[in-house]
Design an enzyme around this catalytic site. Structure first.
Site, PDB file in Angstrom:
ATOM      1  N   HIS A 233       0.812  -1.212   0.000  1.00 58.90           N
ATOM      2  CA  HIS A 233       0.000   0.000   0.000  1.00 58.90           C
ATOM      3  C   HIS A 233       0.849   1.267   0.000  1.00 58.90           C
ATOM      4  CE1 HIS A 233      -3.886  -2.101   1.581  1.00 58.90           C
ATOM      5  NE2 HIS A 233      -3.399  -2.651   0.479  1.00 58.90           N
TER       6      HIS A 233
ATOM      7  N   GLU B 129       0.770   4.038   1.790  1.00 57.28           N
ATOM      8  CA  GLU B 129       1.241   4.525   3.088  1.00 57.28           C
ATOM      9  C   GLU B 129       2.453   3.713   3.550  1.00 57.28           C
ATOM     10  OE1 GLU B 129      -3.358   4.573   3.137  1.00 57.28           O
ATOM     11  OE2 GLU B 129      -1.753   3.325   2.337  1.00 57.28           O
TER      12      GLU B 129
ATOM     13  N   CYS C 185      -2.114  -0.665   7.499  1.00 53.34           N
ATOM     14  CA  CYS C 185      -1.332   0.560   7.285  1.00 53.34           C
ATOM     15  C   CYS C 185      -1.495   1.514   8.464  1.00 53.34           C
ATOM     16  CB  CYS C 185      -1.737   1.248   5.984  1.00 53.34           C
ATOM     17  SG  CYS C 185      -1.105   0.399   4.515  1.00 53.34           S
TER      18      CYS C 185
ATOM     19  N   CYS D 202      -5.963   1.478   5.428  1.00 54.23           N
ATOM     20  CA  CYS D 202      -6.518   0.216   5.918  1.00 54.23           C
ATOM     21  C   CYS D 202      -5.979  -0.006   7.332  1.00 54.23           C
ATOM     22  CB  CYS D 202      -6.129  -0.931   4.985  1.00 54.23           C
ATOM     23  SG  CYS D 202      -4.376  -1.374   5.055  1.00 54.23           S
TER      24      CYS D 202
END
Length: 145
Positions: free
Chosen positions: A72, A74, A103, A100
């Site tokens: 992801h 992040e 993260c 999410c």
């Protein structure tokens, strides 16, 4: 006549949106930028592990409705800072979609104190836990007309 100057939130979210254009997963394009003292420390976007084929090229591997091939945005921004020896303690994160749960945990343990997001993405748990751990979540979506 000079065009209207972007405020800091518009500026940094614009950088996150530009980072999202590098995403290699067709399911969702997300970008992130980590900032401290109005200075960009790191950026990231969602994409495959380094050296592996991209979802755009070979398709996604989906489990429980999520592509498990990508790292992801992040997480990639945090990893990029670490790879380059950049401290992100006390920083802020701008992301095109709210993080999410996985993260969010990385963000919290990395010492990021504020998260600005442009789209709410699924994770209600982060809202509750953010208050407990002292992270401010700021929704930058435009109000509906």
């Amino acid at each position: 006549m000079r065009a209207m100057r972007a405020d800091w939130n518009e500026y940094f979210m614009g950088i996150a949106q530009q980072a999202a254009t590098r995403s290699t997963c067709a399911r969702k394009h997300v970008g992130a930028v980590i900032v401290r003292d109005r200075t960009v420390l790191s950026t990231g976007y969602n994409g495959s592990l380094r050296g592996l084929p991209h979802c755009d090229d070979v398709g996604c591997i989906v489990e429980d409705g999520h592509c498990i091939t990508t790292v992801h945005a992040e997480a990639n921004a945090i990893l990029q800072a670490a790879k380059n020896g950049v401290s992100i303690e006390g920083s802020e994160l701008y992301t095109t979609a709210s993080p999410c749960w996985n993260c969010f945990k990385l963000i919290a343990n990395a010492g990021i104190r504020r998260i600005y997001y442009g789209e709410f993405y699924r994770e209600e748990r982060s809202r509750d836990v953010a208050k407990q751990v002292g992270i401010e979540l700021i929704d930058l979506r435009m109000p509906s007309s």
